[in-house]
Design an enzyme around this catalytic site. Structure first.
Site, PDB file in Angstrom:
ATOM      1  N   ARG A 107       0.847  -1.195   0.000  1.00 26.28           N
ATOM      2  CA  ARG A 107       0.000   0.000   0.000  1.00 26.28           C
ATOM      3  C   ARG A 107       0.884   1.247   0.000  1.00 26.28           C
ATOM      4  O   ARG A 107       2.074   1.152   0.347  1.00 26.28           O
ATOM      5  CB  ARG A 107      -0.850   0.018   1.274  1.00 26.28           C
ATOM      6  CG  ARG A 107      -1.589  -1.273   1.544  1.00 26.28           C
ATOM      7  CD  ARG A 107      -1.651  -1.600   3.038  1.00 26.28           C
ATOM      8  NE  ARG A 107      -2.164  -2.957   3.262  1.00 26.28           N
ATOM      9  CZ  ARG A 107      -3.442  -3.270   3.411  1.00 26.28           C
ATOM     10  NH1 ARG A 107      -4.335  -2.323   3.413  1.00 26.28           N
ATOM     11  NH2 ARG A 107      -3.821  -4.522   3.560  1.00 26.28           N
TER      12      ARG A 107
ATOM     13  N   ASP B  42      -3.495   3.841   3.565  1.00 28.55           N
ATOM     14  CA  ASP B  42      -3.259   2.412   3.799  1.00 28.55           C
ATOM     15  C   ASP B  42      -4.252   1.554   3.013  1.00 28.55           C
ATOM     16  O   ASP B  42      -4.124   0.338   2.976  1.00 28.55           O
ATOM     17  CB  ASP B  42      -3.342   2.082   5.291  1.00 28.55           C
ATOM     18  CG  ASP B  42      -4.632   2.576   5.933  1.00 28.55           C
ATOM     19  OD1 ASP B  42      -4.898   3.790   5.842  1.00 28.55           O
ATOM     20  OD2 ASP B  42      -5.375   1.762   6.489  1.00 28.55           O
TER      21      ASP B  42
HETATM   22  P1  AMP Z   1      -9.320  -1.018   7.728  1.00 31.38           P
HETATM   23  O1  AMP Z   1     -10.369  -0.089   8.252  1.00 31.38           O
HETATM   24  O2  AMP Z   1      -9.811  -2.434   7.536  1.00 31.38           O
HETATM   25  O3  AMP Z   1      -8.628  -0.502   6.518  1.00 31.38           O
HETATM   26  O4  AMP Z   1      -8.240  -1.135   8.898  1.00 31.38           O
HETATM   27  C1  AMP Z   1      -7.467  -0.062   9.379  1.00 31.38           C
HETATM   28  C2  AMP Z   1      -6.488  -0.577  10.424  1.00 31.38           C
HETATM   29  O5  AMP Z   1      -7.194  -1.037  11.594  1.00 31.38           O
HETATM   30  C3  AMP Z   1      -5.623  -1.729   9.978  1.00 31.38           C
HETATM   31  O6  AMP Z   1      -4.361  -1.593  10.577  1.00 31.38           O
HETATM   32  C4  AMP Z   1      -6.355  -2.928  10.522  1.00 31.38           C
HETATM   33  O7  AMP Z   1      -5.512  -4.040  10.705  1.00 31.38           O
HETATM   34  C5  AMP Z   1      -6.858  -2.393  11.852  1.00 31.38           C
HETATM   35  N1  AMP Z   1      -8.058  -3.104  12.331  1.00 31.38           N
HETATM   36  C6  AMP Z   1      -9.317  -2.983  11.867  1.00 31.38           C
HETATM   37  N2  AMP Z   1     -10.159  -3.789  12.549  1.00 31.38           N
HETATM   38  C7  AMP Z   1      -9.414  -4.453  13.467  1.00 31.38           C
HETATM   39  C8  AMP Z   1      -9.700  -5.429  14.479  1.00 31.38           C
HETATM   40  N3  AMP Z   1     -10.931  -5.908  14.683  1.00 31.38           N
HETATM   41  N4  AMP Z   1      -8.674  -5.862  15.227  1.00 31.38           N
HETATM   42  C9  AMP Z   1      -7.434  -5.403  15.034  1.00 31.38           C
HETATM   43  N5  AMP Z   1      -7.096  -4.488  14.118  1.00 31.38           N
HETATM   44  C10 AMP Z   1      -8.071  -4.018  13.337  1.00 31.38           C
HETATM   45 MG    MG Z   2      -7.315  -1.144   5.396  1.00 33.92          MG
END
Ligand code: AMP
Ligand code: MG
Length: 490
Positions: free
Chosen positions: A183, A252
């Site tokens: 990314r 990201d």
């Molecule tokens: P995203 O919104 O899926 O793009 O995630 C953004 C960040 O939050 C990334 O670093 C994910 O790994 C982290 N993240 C999102 N949901 C969780 C979760 N349930 N547990 C741990 N990390 C999370």
């Molecule tokens: Mg993400």
């Protein structure tokens, strides 16, 4: 058990980039059940689909029994989230298992999402829940069927575990396939720590993987930036031409490969509106439909910043190299957009006034709150001689009639079945309508995958007319769309 599932892993990320990840194991699922296997994708990857079913498939795709040759790891990355920089995000609930070379010779990542906590989890539980996992499956397949570069789901396994959100929900693991998971935020992680040698290693890694023609060349790092600009311009143009709103275009969530990634609060627009936003957390409309090209450029500038130390010792000289790439992005994007719009209008050649013709069409859709997808689709019917369905979408028919005359005049040789057919190949009838997606996910959480399967079948053939698909082509009632909200976090 029958023959154990085999993946011909060749794990270049694990091998070539030590220091860019943490080796990590998935959590064990108490009662794994394989809910969905993407047969077509599995075959594309050269996998034995029979071996991936049943108990073996459940154990594999829930993370209990890793296939031989996997080297599971959590990738490090940073990112600008809604404009604010987080120096450490990383795979907080995802693991890269490894890479396979598919039948066409393309290297593809195989990764889990929802496989438990990692050193990057911060406060999170590392889990994913069934509804959003199926949503990612559905949206990814829809985008793929629309010809838009995207990560795709290979499988969904229920874990048998209850996961706490605002209520207890069924846990699930998504297995995701991507051209790579690198990314803009991956570059930012190392740049923010001043580790420019690592940025260089990463850049050379992705050049070898995504832009091999640049490998070993002088100027390759600027070339990489240009290649990413090209891919992102093409991608966002495609999003815009189908009314896709990603919803959380943080750095990201922007890939170097040019694939759409991280289907969180995304949605398809119904009535045309550049200000359309569905994400519950996007209060300022930063990631509104019409802002997406601007945000892509902003994200590209963040990538460019990480590359500066690789370009020249003198900071001003390095900036002078990247600025033209950033400055030219809007024109690059506009060009790709117009190319797509011409096809949507049924035009085979380019004329200087085409952009104006499209702008006036979109302005009509906006002022009359016309469904974006159906308007384009019924324009194809108008080409075939039946303007009725199109005119029915407008309350001010005189306005659309006047525009239709201009459009017909633009087709110097006239319009007919030939144009209509070409237009139906680029103007989908079926998109994943938000209300139908929600309906399918709600049923799945209640235990029935039937609506999900039906909707999946429909969105996998977006250009085909069929009576049985009529329900899937209809927009939601306007009140439903007005209240519709999407949420982050799979
Ligand atoms: P995203 O919104 O899926 O793009 O995630 C953004 C960040 O939050 C990334 O670093 C994910 O790994 C982290 N993240 C999102 N949901 C969780 C979760 N349930 N547990 C741990 N990390 C999370
Ligand atoms: Mg993400």
């Amino acid at each position: 058990m029958s023959n154990a599932p085999t993946f011909a892993f060749d794990n270049s990320y694990a091998r070539d980039l030590p220091g860019f990840y943490v080796d990590w194991q998935p959590a064990k699922a108490p009662a794994p059940v394989l809910l969905k296997l993407n047969d077509a994708l599995a075959r594309e990857l050269g996998l034995d689909t029979d071996a991936l079913r049943g108990e073996a498939g459940a154990a594999l795709f829930a993370g209990n029994q890793l296939p031989a040759g996997a080297s599971p790891l959590a990738q490090a990355y940073a990112g600008h989230q809604f404009g604010g920089f987080s120096p450490q995000l990383g795979d907080g609930r995802a693991l890269l298992l490894g890479e396979v070379i598919d039948r066409q010779g393309r290297r593809r990542d195989i990764a889990f999402k929802g496989s438990g906590r990692t050193p990057f989890s911060r406060g999170g539980d590392g889990k994913a829940v069934l509804g959003p996992v199926l949503r990612e499956y559905l949206l990814g397949e829809a985008m793929h069927a629309l010809g838009i570069p995207t990560t795709r789901a290979l499988a969904v396994a229920a874990t048998g575990e209850a996961v706490m959100r605002d209520q207890a929900l069924p846990g699930a693991v998504l297995t995701r396939v991507a051209a790579s998971h690198v990314r803009v935020g991956t570059f930012q992680y190392f740049a923010a720590r001043g580790e420019h040698d690592q940025v260089r290693r990463l850049a050379d890694y992705v050049i070898a993987r995504h832009d091999p023609a640049l490998a070993g060349r002088d100027g390759r790092h600027l070339g990489l930036l240009q290649a990413v600009a090209q891919r992102q311009a093409a991608l966002i143009a495609q999003w815009m031409n189908v009314g896709f709103i990603h919803g959380v275009m943080n750095t990201d969530n922007m890939t170097i490969s040019g694939e759409t990634i991280d289907y969180g609060p995304c949605a398809f627009m119904e009535a045309y509106d550049p200000a359309a936003v569905f994400s519950s957390i996007d209060h300022g409309g930063r990631y509104a439909y019409g802002n997406q090209p601007l945000i892509a450029r902003w994200n590209l500038a963040r990538l460019a910043e990480t590359l500066l130390p690789l370009l020249a010792d003198d900071a001003d000289a390095a900036v002078a190299q990247v600025m033209p790439v950033i400055d030219e992005f809007p024109a690059l994007y506009a060009d790709r957009l117009l190319q797509g719009q011409r096809a949507k209008l049924g035009l085979a050649d380019a004329q200087p006034d085409d952009a104006q013709l499209v702008q006036d069409w979109l302005a009509l859709l906006q002022t009359q709150q016309v469904d974006f997808t159906l308007a384009w689709r019924h324009l194809a019917d108008a080409a075939a001689g039946d303007a009725g369905p199109l005119r029915d979408l407008f309350f001010d028919r005189a306005a659309v009639d006047a525009w239709l005359l201009r459009w017909q005049a633009r087709h110097a040789a006239g319009v007919g079945e030939g144009q209509a057919e070409a237009m139906r190949r680029v103007n989908p009838l079926i998109i994943p309508r938000n209300h139908l997606v929600e309906e399918a996910l709600a049923a799945a959480v209640e235990g029935s995958l039937v609506p999900f399967e039906q909707l999946l079948t429909a969105v996998q053939q977006p250009y085909i007319e069929g009576l049985q698909l009529a329900r899937y082509a209809e927009p939601a009632p306007r009140e439903v769309t007005a209240r519709y909200q999407t949420f982050c976090g799979t």
